[in-house]
Scaffold this active site. Structure first.
Site, PDB file in Angstrom:
ATOM      1  N   ARG A   1      -7.446   4.931   7.252  1.00 50.53           N
ATOM      2  CA  ARG A   1      -6.190   5.601   6.893  1.00 50.53           C
ATOM      3  C   ARG A   1      -6.441   6.753   5.927  1.00 50.53           C
ATOM      4  NH1 ARG A   1      -2.215   3.911   3.129  1.00 50.53           N
ATOM      5  NH2 ARG A   1      -3.153   1.829   3.058  1.00 50.53           N
TER       6      ARG A   1
ATOM      7  N   ASN B   1      -4.445   4.671  -0.980  1.00 47.70           N
ATOM      8  CA  ASN B   1      -4.873   3.382  -1.527  1.00 47.70           C
ATOM      9  C   ASN B   1      -6.371   3.218  -1.681  1.00 47.70           C
ATOM     10  OD1 ASN B   1      -2.284   2.186   0.505  1.00 47.70           O
ATOM     11  ND2 ASN B   1      -2.126   2.384  -1.709  1.00 47.70           N
TER      12      ASN B   1
ATOM     13  N   GLY C   1       0.858  -1.176   0.000  1.00 45.70           N
ATOM     14  CA  GLY C   1       0.000   0.000   0.000  1.00 45.70           C
ATOM     15  C   GLY C   1       0.891   1.220   0.000  1.00 45.70           C
ATOM     16  N   SER C   2       0.334   2.380   0.345  1.00 46.55           N
ATOM     17  CA  SER C   2       1.165   3.579   0.400  1.00 46.55           C
ATOM     18  C   SER C   2       0.322   4.783   0.773  1.00 46.55           C
ATOM     19  CB  SER C   2       1.834   3.886  -0.958  1.00 46.55           C
ATOM     20  OG  SER C   2       2.623   2.815  -1.398  1.00 46.55           O
ATOM     21  N   ASN C   3       1.014   5.832   1.212  1.00 41.81           N
ATOM     22  CA  ASN C   3       0.459   7.183   1.274  1.00 41.81           C
ATOM     23  C   ASN C   3       1.364   8.090   0.447  1.00 41.81           C
ATOM     24  OD1 ASN C   3      -1.384   6.528   3.556  1.00 41.81           O
ATOM     25  ND2 ASN C   3       0.507   6.491   4.751  1.00 41.81           N
TER      26      ASN C   3
END
Length: 809
Positions: free
Chosen positions: A544, A515, A243-245
């Site tokens: 998130r 995501n 995943g990621s931000n």
């Protein structure tokens, strides 16, 4: 000594610069003379603090050489393991029943991994993609990089003794070819498509009887249940291990009117999908720094003097299925518009350690391979009348390196978009970027099957009518020629969406993604109008995403942002779920009669202390936070036990997607049980309810326990980590995935970008390397590496070490 070292560096770089500046004809002559195909490549590598290499070469082949050499120096065992995978040789060296690390496919066992990758190799799949002219196939520059990378890796192997115990003396560590490097890139591109279905591809066998079986792992002739299949499809695409931000701020929000970018990808901490940090320079041609995925010769996430970019794993569904109508007389023949077509039979043989070679058959159609499952959750039985074929457009995509190279040369976010439109190479990620001119960008420009909502409505099977709206997985009627995917005029590859269909947001005050779909990249400028296969619109966001949008909206409103604000956001470690729940949970806990709650075993548990700890917790996952571990374990148990619809008193509203749902329903069945079970769990493990998080969330490197800040997905923490719970060893004792190559980048008007970076798991997986855990300790202490991008900064590094590597024979 210091003066002599600098003089050598200047001379080496000057030599490379002079070579790069030769007239074209002279450069070509020199290239032919000094760099024949059998060797003669070289590069200068300057190492600065934390083992970060700055690789200088005069052209792409030589740059690839230096990159391959330096990656091998840090990660030879991990790299070699991946090459065993793409050669289809895991069963030969490690046995057929052992499990791969999952870096290059979802195969459950070595045998299925080998059957798939041997099939890819024996059919010349990668060779055919390499032969395609650019932009459909890789450019000459990328081919030179891959060729050089293989030569550099091989040269390192030939001249160095392996000290990593993971592969020291191993027979499976061998030289590689440019084809091996390309095959690894092919595997990475297909992770969301064929790579997700390896077990289903290699297990697919035509039915020989009409017997219905429900034995796990065996094919069944029963039609799949639509509701169960839809749920399985949702789980399949919601449980990715990456995943990621990322957020880009425009100049309207910053102190100096220039852009800012914070990238926080969440990738595996072990195995072949680790990032590795470097700077690549061809004087006058290329100068870029960032993180590359292992085995890649280009920067995946990074910055240059003008632009910075990061990626987040996108919600686009990178595959679709075609339901085949079979010839009643032959289950390996299917009908299209009433005309029979025979499946293509692939027979693959795999060598097995201490055993007889295994031969299996795979079946391929005009749409792709026949599959009998996706992952372990989604069975797709091959019956006498029906089978399912998988379409994966990324199985024809070897363009990601050209996209990365385009980013590396970009001077603006507009150039980033141009690179995306020209190469169309990103398989499963969004792109977020900012530039020194103050521009911001979000785009979901990825290679997706061209499934329009109209096509899905017209051509979905009964199963597809359920899976497409709920999970974005299209199951089309493969017996109808009018259900072909078609082509967009601006697409470089048939059957995919062209750039005009991609969600794009430019020059918003902020552009952020965590995501979820593109819808709320900016909550004030929501993106709509894209097809369902890209993701949802107007649906509940993850905790998130909600927390991230709250944070970046507040930052943009505050204004006058600098790189320091990005650094503060990365390590704020705020727990959005805690803000929503903890105080209500503490009050409900304190109101329990007698201060007791009944656990799942029916035993009354005194939870009085837990009430006080929850009430005084600071709602962060800082390593010094007390109560963080208690809330983390409680929240995991509560969300596992209580359906989302029962968890909140105020339900989700598309009109207020960031603040809803909210208000904990402490009367929900399971609340008190989760509380009691958490207290019992921690006390049984000998862990105090108010223990510091860092005392019980850590990784072990050598004999050192390194505390780890951050928190799990469901908590909504920006600084996401997914650790392994092992109470017998003291709590969370390893991280499987989470914050990886982090960068905070801005510009101050000078020629040098202002960049802070951090590779959380460090450069090397070799426990004997000095760079095995040095940046991990920085991560623990929430400290950063100051990027040394410009020459003056590289040359002033107190840890500067310079080597010239070559393959002269």
């Amino acid at each position: 000594m210091r003066t002599r070292l600098r003089r050598f560096v200047v001379m080496a770089v000057a030599l490379l610069t002079a070579t790069a500046s030769l007239p074209a004809a002279a450069a070509q002559r020199q290239g032919r003379q000094e760099h024949p195909s059998h060797g003669g490549l070289s590069a200068v590598i300057r190492y600065t603090e934390y083992g970060i290499p700055h690789i200088v070469a005069k052209d792409y082949a030589n740059l690839g050489f230096g990159t391959g050499w330096a990656q091998a120096n840090d990660q030879v065992c991990t790299l070699a393991d991946g090459f065993v995978t793409v050669r289809g040789e895991r069963s030969r060296f490690f046995g057929p029943d052992a499990a791969p690390d999952g870096s290059l496919s979802s195969a459950a066992k070595n045998l299925s991994s080998d059957l798939y990758f041997r099939g890819v190799r024996e059919t010349g799949t990668v060779e055919k993609l390499l032969a395609e002219p650019a932009p459909l196939g890789p450019s000459r520059q990328v081919k030179d990089l891959m060729r050089g990378w293989a030569a550099g890796y091989n040269a390192w192997l030939a001249r160095n003794r392996i000290t990593d115990p993971a592969c020291q003396g191993a027979a499976w560590v061998r030289p590689v070819t440019a084809m091996d490097v390309a095959a690894r890139n092919f595997a990475l591109a297909g992770l969301g498509g064929q790579g997700r279905a390896v077990d289903g591809i290699t297990a697919a066998q035509a039915p020989t009887t009409s017997t219905v079986t429900s034995t796990p792992g065996k094919q069944s002739t029963a039609a799949p249940d639509a509701k169960q299949t839809a749920e399985a499809a949702r789980e399949l695409f919601d449980t990715a291990d990456m995943g990621s931000n990322a957020v880009a701020f425009s100049g309207a929000t910053t102190e100096n009117g220039r852009g800012l970018l914070l990238g926080n990808p969440h990738y595996p901490w072990q195995g072949g999908r680790r990032f590795w940090q470097m700077q690549q320079t061809i004087p006058g041609e290329l100068n870029v720094a960032g993180g590359a995925l292992l085995g890649s010769a280009t920067i995946s996430i990074g910055h240059n003097a003008h632009v910075a970019w990061s990626h987040t794993v996108a919600t686009g569904v990178t595959l679709n299925l075609h339901q085949l109508t079979l010839d009643p007389a032959d289950p390996t023949t299917y009908l299209v518009n009433g005309t029979p077509e025979r499946m293509t039979k692939r027979t693959v043989t795999v060598d097995v350690k201490d055993g007889t070679p295994v031969t299996r058959t795979q079946w391929w159609t005009r749409y792709g391979p026949v599959v009998t499952s996706l992952g372990t959750q989604l069975p797709l039985p091959w019956t006498a009348t029906t089978a399912y074929a998988l379409n994966d457009p990324n199985a024809a995509n070897l363009r990601a390196s050209d996209t990365a190279l385009g980013f590396s040369k970009a001077h603006s976010t507009a150039d980033v978009l141009t690179a995306l439109r020209h190469t169309q190479g990103l398989p499963w990620v969004n792109t977020i970027a900012a530039d020194s001119g103050g521009h911001s960008l979000f785009t979901q420009s990825q290679v997706l099957p061209r499934i329009t909502d109209e096509l899905a409505q017209r051509c979905s099977t009964s199963l597809g009518k359920v899976t497409y709206p709920s999970a974005g997985v299209a199951i089309l009627d493969g017996s109808r020629g009018d259900c072909a995917l078609g082509s967009d005029p601006d697409a470089v590859q048939p059957g995919i969406f062209g750039p005009a269909k991609m969600p794009v947001l430019t020059d918003a005050p902020y552009a952020e993604n965590s995501n979820d779909s593109a819808w709320l990249a900016n909550a004030d400028r929501p993106l709509t109008g894209y097809e369902r296969v890209f993701g949802t619109i107007g649906t509940q966001r993850s905790t998130r995403t909600r927390g991230a949008v709250e944070d970046v909206t507040a930052m943009a409103a505050k204004g006058r942002l600098t790189v320091r604000d990005l650094q503060a956001q990365q390590f704020a470690n705020r727990v959005p779920a805690g803000d929503l729940v903890a105080d209500d949970a503490a009050r409900a806990c304190a109101a329990l009669p007698g201060g007791t709650a009944t656990g799942s075993g029916g035993k009354a548990v005194d939870v009085t202390e837990a009430c006080a700890v929850l009430g005084s917790w600071d709602h962060t996952m800082n390593i010094d936070s007390r109560g963080a571990l208690l809330f983390d374990r409680f929240w995991r148990k509560l969300t596992a036990a209580v359906p989302a619809a029962q968890l909140w008193k105020v339900p989700f509203s598309a009109a207020d997607p960031v603040r809803t749902p909210n208000t904990l329903n402490s009367d929900a069945p399971g609340f008190t049980t989760a509380l009691a079970d958490t207290v019992t769990e921690l006390r049984t493990a000998g862990i105090a309810l108010d223990a510091r998080l860092g005392a019980n969330q850590f990784v072990v490197r050598g004999e050192q326990r390194i505390p780890v800040p951050g928190g799990t997905e469901s908590l909504g923490v920006w600084n996401k980590v997914e650790p392994v719970w092992n109470p017998a060893a003291g709590g969370y004792t390893e991280v499987t995935t989470g914050s990886s190559y982090i960068q905070a980048v801005g510009w101050d008007g000078s020629r040098c970008p202002v960049a802070r970076t951090l590779l959380t798991y460090s450069q090397s997986s070799n426990p004997n390397s000095p760079h095995y855990s040095d940046q991990t300790r920085l991560f623990s202490g929430e400290r950063w590496v100051t990027s040394r991008f410009c020459e003056k900064d590289i040359l002033s590094s107190p840890g500067l070490r310079v080597i010239r590597v070559g393959d002269h024979r």
